[in-house]
Every structure is written in structure tokens, then in C-alpha cells.
Design a protein around this motif. Structure first.
Motif, PDB file in Angstrom:
ATOM      1  N   ASP A 126       0.789  -1.298   0.168  1.00 39.39           N
ATOM      2  CA  ASP A 126      -0.015   0.144   0.073  1.00 39.39           C
ATOM      3  C   ASP A 126       0.916   1.295   0.106  1.00 39.39           C
ATOM      4  OD1 ASP A 126      -2.563   1.388   0.074  1.00 39.39           O
ATOM      5  OD2 ASP A 126      -1.991   1.732   2.213  1.00 39.39           O
ATOM      6  N   HIS A 127       2.009   1.233   0.907  1.00 43.77           N
ATOM      7  CA  HIS A 127       2.679   2.314   1.213  1.00 43.77           C
ATOM      8  C   HIS A 127       3.917   2.057   1.453  1.00 43.77           C
ATOM      9  CE1 HIS A 127       3.591   6.790   1.907  1.00 43.77           C
ATOM     10  NE2 HIS A 127       3.929   6.242   3.029  1.00 43.77           N
ATOM     11  N   VAL A 128       5.100   2.168   0.521  1.00 46.02           N
ATOM     12  CA  VAL A 128       6.479   1.786   1.217  1.00 46.02           C
ATOM     13  C   VAL A 128       6.918   3.120   2.231  1.00 46.02           C
ATOM     14  CG1 VAL A 128       9.013   1.602   0.645  1.00 46.02           C
ATOM     15  CG2 VAL A 128       7.095   0.674  -0.982  1.00 46.02           C
ATOM     16  N   PRO A 129       7.087   2.960   3.461  1.00 44.77           N
ATOM     17  CA  PRO A 129       7.279   4.035   4.145  1.00 44.77           C
ATOM     18  C   PRO A 129       8.748   4.559   4.417  1.00 44.77           C
ATOM     19  CG  PRO A 129       7.476   1.885   5.569  1.00 44.77           C
ATOM     20  CD  PRO A 129       7.021   1.519   4.135  1.00 44.77           C
ATOM     21  N   THR A 130       9.145   5.507   5.064  1.00 41.13           N
ATOM     22  CA  THR A 130      10.530   5.959   4.935  1.00 41.13           C
ATOM     23  C   THR A 130      11.200   4.978   5.538  1.00 41.13           C
ATOM     24  OG1 THR A 130       9.879   7.346   6.845  1.00 41.13           O
ATOM     25  CG2 THR A 130       9.696   8.539   4.992  1.00 41.13           C
ATOM     26  N   ALA A 131      12.534   4.840   5.122  1.00 43.01           N
ATOM     27  CA  ALA A 131      13.399   3.920   5.386  1.00 43.01           C
ATOM     28  C   ALA A 131      13.088   2.552   5.091  1.00 43.01           C
ATOM     29  CB  ALA A 131      13.873   3.922   6.920  1.00 43.01           C
ATOM     30  N   GLY A 132      11.909   2.425   4.484  1.00 41.45           N
ATOM     31  CA  GLY A 132      11.315   0.893   3.737  1.00 41.45           C
ATOM     32  C   GLY A 132      12.386   0.287   2.782  1.00 41.45           C
ATOM     33  N   PHE A 133      12.461  -0.996   3.233  1.00 38.36           N
ATOM     34  CA  PHE A 133      13.469  -1.697   2.138  1.00 38.36           C
ATOM     35  C   PHE A 133      12.504  -2.664   1.531  1.00 38.36           C
ATOM     36  CE2 PHE A 133      15.700  -5.765   1.907  1.00 38.36           C
ATOM     37  CZ  PHE A 133      17.021  -5.446   1.764  1.00 38.36           C
ATOM     38  N   VAL A 134      12.673  -2.915   0.044  1.00 38.16           N
ATOM     39  CA  VAL A 134      12.025  -3.806  -0.779  1.00 38.16           C
ATOM     40  C   VAL A 134      12.934  -4.498  -1.629  1.00 38.16           C
ATOM     41  CG1 VAL A 134      10.169  -4.374  -2.183  1.00 38.16           C
ATOM     42  CG2 VAL A 134       9.736  -2.428  -0.391  1.00 38.16           C
ATOM     43  N   ALA A 135      13.067  -5.873  -1.544  1.00 34.72           N
ATOM     44  CA  ALA A 135      14.248  -6.548  -2.530  1.00 34.72           C
ATOM     45  C   ALA A 135      13.387  -7.255  -3.658  1.00 34.72           C
ATOM     46  CB  ALA A 135      14.859  -7.574  -1.784  1.00 34.72           C
ATOM     47  N   LEU A 136      13.550  -7.048  -4.819  1.00 30.86           N
ATOM     48  CA  LEU A 136      12.833  -7.597  -5.966  1.00 30.86           C
ATOM     49  C   LEU A 136      13.970  -8.458  -6.716  1.00 30.86           C
ATOM     50  CD1 LEU A 136      10.798  -4.532  -7.408  1.00 30.86           C
ATOM     51  CD2 LEU A 136      10.199  -6.319  -5.720  1.00 30.86           C
ATOM     52  N   GLN A 137      13.302  -9.546  -7.310  1.00 29.16           N
ATOM     53  CA  GLN A 137      14.242 -10.571  -8.210  1.00 29.16           C
ATOM     54  C   GLN A 137      13.675 -10.739  -9.364  1.00 29.16           C
ATOM     55  OE1 GLN A 137      15.096 -14.745  -6.835  1.00 29.16           O
ATOM     56  NE2 GLN A 137      17.185 -13.593  -6.759  1.00 29.16           N
ATOM     57  N   PHE A 138      14.362 -10.558 -10.664  1.00 27.81           N
ATOM     58  CA  PHE A 138      13.670 -10.763 -11.760  1.00 27.81           C
ATOM     59  C   PHE A 138      14.660 -11.892 -12.602  1.00 27.81           C
ATOM     60  CE2 PHE A 138      13.667  -6.409 -10.729  1.00 27.81           C
ATOM     61  CZ  PHE A 138      12.198  -5.836 -10.748  1.00 27.81           C
ATOM     62  N   GLU A 139      13.743 -12.663 -13.251  1.00 30.75           N
ATOM     63  CA  GLU A 139      14.485 -13.834 -14.080  1.00 30.75           C
ATOM     64  C   GLU A 139      14.741 -13.320 -15.518  1.00 30.75           C
ATOM     65  OE1 GLU A 139      14.589 -17.137 -13.053  1.00 30.75           O
ATOM     66  OE2 GLU A 139      13.739 -16.523 -10.955  1.00 30.75           O
ATOM     67  N   THR A 140      15.910 -12.536 -15.420  1.00 36.18           N
ATOM     68  CA  THR A 140      16.164 -12.204 -16.688  1.00 36.18           C
ATOM     69  C   THR A 140      17.754 -11.795 -16.446  1.00 36.18           C
ATOM     70  OG1 THR A 140      16.249 -10.495 -18.409  1.00 36.18           O
ATOM     71  CG2 THR A 140      15.600  -9.717 -16.326  1.00 36.18           C
ATOM     72  N   ASP A 141      18.666 -11.547 -17.367  1.00 38.35           N
ATOM     73  CA  ASP A 141      20.096 -11.378 -17.364  1.00 38.35           C
ATOM     74  C   ASP A 141      20.126  -9.887 -17.937  1.00 38.35           C
ATOM     75  OD1 ASP A 141      20.863 -13.419 -15.846  1.00 38.35           O
ATOM     76  OD2 ASP A 141      21.201 -14.530 -17.666  1.00 38.35           O
ATOM     77  N   ASN A 142      19.000  -9.152 -18.322  1.00 32.32           N
ATOM     78  CA  ASN A 142      19.303  -7.816 -18.820  1.00 32.32           C
ATOM     79  C   ASN A 142      18.243  -6.983 -18.272  1.00 32.32           C
ATOM     80  OD1 ASN A 142      18.755  -5.737 -20.843  1.00 32.32           O
ATOM     81  ND2 ASN A 142      19.050  -7.125 -22.608  1.00 32.32           N
ATOM     82  N   TRP A 143      18.891  -5.777 -17.747  1.00 28.77           N
ATOM     83  CA  TRP A 143      18.007  -4.834 -17.109  1.00 28.77           C
ATOM     84  C   TRP A 143      16.948  -4.305 -18.087  1.00 28.77           C
ATOM     85  CZ3 TRP A 143      17.782  -4.772 -12.002  1.00 28.77           C
ATOM     86  CH2 TRP A 143      18.863  -5.088 -11.169  1.00 28.77           C
ATOM     87  N   GLU A 144      17.320  -4.005 -19.013  1.00 26.90           N
ATOM     88  CA  GLU A 144      16.315  -3.576 -20.186  1.00 26.90           C
ATOM     89  C   GLU A 144      15.004  -4.299 -20.118  1.00 26.90           C
ATOM     90  OE1 GLU A 144      17.529  -2.095 -23.973  1.00 26.90           O
ATOM     91  OE2 GLU A 144      19.617  -1.781 -23.301  1.00 26.90           O
ATOM     92  N   LYS A 145      15.173  -5.519 -19.836  1.00 26.25           N
ATOM     93  CA  LYS A 145      14.033  -6.584 -19.851  1.00 26.25           C
ATOM     94  C   LYS A 145      13.203  -7.117 -18.814  1.00 26.25           C
ATOM     95  CE  LYS A 145      15.801  -8.090 -24.403  1.00 26.25           C
ATOM     96  NZ  LYS A 145      16.093  -8.657 -25.520  1.00 26.25           N
ATOM     97  N   ILE A 146      13.651  -6.427 -17.758  1.00 24.39           N
ATOM     98  CA  ILE A 146      12.927  -6.461 -16.557  1.00 24.39           C
ATOM     99  C   ILE A 146      11.390  -6.411 -16.625  1.00 24.39           C
ATOM    100  CG2 ILE A 146      14.921  -6.093 -14.805  1.00 24.39           C
ATOM    101  CD1 ILE A 146      13.567  -3.618 -14.185  1.00 24.39           C
ATOM    102  N   ASN A 147      10.662  -7.229 -16.078  1.00 20.25           N
ATOM    103  CA  ASN A 147       9.149  -7.166 -15.966  1.00 20.25           C
ATOM    104  C   ASN A 147       8.758  -7.676 -14.826  1.00 20.25           C
ATOM    105  OD1 ASN A 147       9.214  -9.984 -16.375  1.00 20.25           O
ATOM    106  ND2 ASN A 147       8.932  -9.774 -18.729  1.00 20.25           N
ATOM    107  N   LYS A 148       7.575  -8.239 -14.530  1.00 15.43           N
ATOM    108  CA  LYS A 148       7.063  -8.828 -13.308  1.00 15.43           C
ATOM    109  C   LYS A 148       7.906  -9.771 -12.770  1.00 15.43           C
ATOM    110  CE  LYS A 148       3.250  -8.095 -11.036  1.00 15.43           C
ATOM    111  NZ  LYS A 148       2.992  -6.739 -10.612  1.00 15.43           N
ATOM    112  N   GLY A 149       8.648  -9.193 -11.359  1.00  9.81           N
ATOM    113  CA  GLY A 149       9.623 -10.254 -10.748  1.00  9.81           C
ATOM    114  C   GLY A 149       8.915 -10.650  -9.363  1.00  9.81           C
TER     115      GLY A 149
END
Length: 161
Positions: A126-149
Motif C-alpha cells: 500500500d505504501h513503502v514507508p520512509t526507510a522502507g526496504f524492498v528486495a525484488l528479483q527478476f528472471e532475466t540477465d538484462n536490466w532493459e528486459k525486467i518485467n514482473k518479478g
């Protein structure tokens, strides 16, 4: 595989009449940044690059994290284009990253961060708070092609207190 950790700058001070970009962290922000940084160490990749918005509150947050996770502060890359509240601009900067980097830790601003993690992660926040940490992982080797992770980890100060 690409890993992206987004950290919203910690709580800033409104005590002085400053331009938005020049607002420093308040004491609560300093404390929360140290708290989250101390609790995220096990979720930091072994090799990464650290990018921060050039705004004072974001750069101060990145320095606190760097000290806590033993990242050389002179290696932090400060980017003016990360001083944005727009997720499309944030996405553009992330997708421009060199593919030699498998992982990025990025310090930025809301609404860009909340909207980005909801577009690219698999858990609605709903809302990433101040000092909030969110780690995402993507199944690609190309930053240009990141999509739903995958949203791998969230750490928010309120849940640590």
C-alpha cells in the motif's frame, strides 16, 4: 538473474525552510535508517552497486546503510535523475543499468518507489514507508528486459520496533 533493492529515504526534517532537495534527515530518520540497515544485512547480495538520489535525505540514508553494511562510501553513485517521484523515470534509470551488475541497491523517493514495486513485484504494498526496504528479483540477465518479478523481502521500521 537480476536483483534490485529499493530503499526509500528515511524521514526528513522540516525544521528549516529549505528547498525540497536540500532537506536533511531528522533524528527519527537517522534512527530508522540504522535500524533497517542493521536488520537487512542477511538480505544483501554479495556483489552489488549502490545508487542514490542526489537529494540530501536520500544521500544521507545511503551513507548510513553503507556504514552499516560495510560498503565503501566513495563507491556510492549519486544520480540526479533518481531525484524523481515518478515511477516511469525510476524505471528508465534502472533499465539503463549495465548488465555487468547483477544487483543494485537504490535509494530514492515516493511515490516512485511504491508505484515501481507494485508494478514490478508480486506483492501489493500500500505504501513503502520512509526507510522502507524492498528486495525484488527478476528472471532475466538484462536490466532493459525486467518485467514482473518476485518480491523477496520487505523490511519496514515500524515492524522492527
Amino acid at each position: 538473474m537480476k536483483n534490485l533493492i529499493l530503499i526509500r529515504h528515511a524521514k526528513s526534517s522540516w525544521d528549516s525552510p529549505l528547498n525540497d532537495i536540500d532537506r536533511p534527515l531528522g533524528q527519527r530518520g537517522i534512527n530508522d535508517a540504522h535500524l533497517v540497515a542493521a536488520n537487512c544485512i542477511n538480505f544483501i547480495p554479495s556483489v552489488y552497486v549502490m545508487w542514490s538520489s542526489s537529494a540530501k535525505r536520500a544521500s544521507e540514508t545511503s551513507l548510513i546503510f553503507a556504514q552499516n553494511i560495510l560498503y565503501p562510501i566513495e563507491s556510492i553513485v549519486f544520480k540526479e535523475e533518481l531525484y524523481t517521484f515518478d515511477e516511469n523515470q525510476l524505471e528508465k534509470v534502472i533499465k539503463s543499468c549495465s548488465n555487468i551488475f547483477e544487483s543494485i541497491i537504490l535509494f530514492g523517493h515516493n511515490e516512485a518507489i511504491t508505484n515501481f514495486v507494485n508494478k514490478f513485484g508480486d506483492i501489493f504494498i500500500d505504501h513503502v514507508p520512509t526507510a522502507g526496504f524492498v528486495a525484488l528479483q527478476f528472471e532475466t540477465d538484462n536490466w532493459e528486459k525486467i518485467n514482473k518479478g518476485k518480491t523477496k523481502k520487505t523490511i519496514f521500521p515500524k515492524k522492527l520496533k
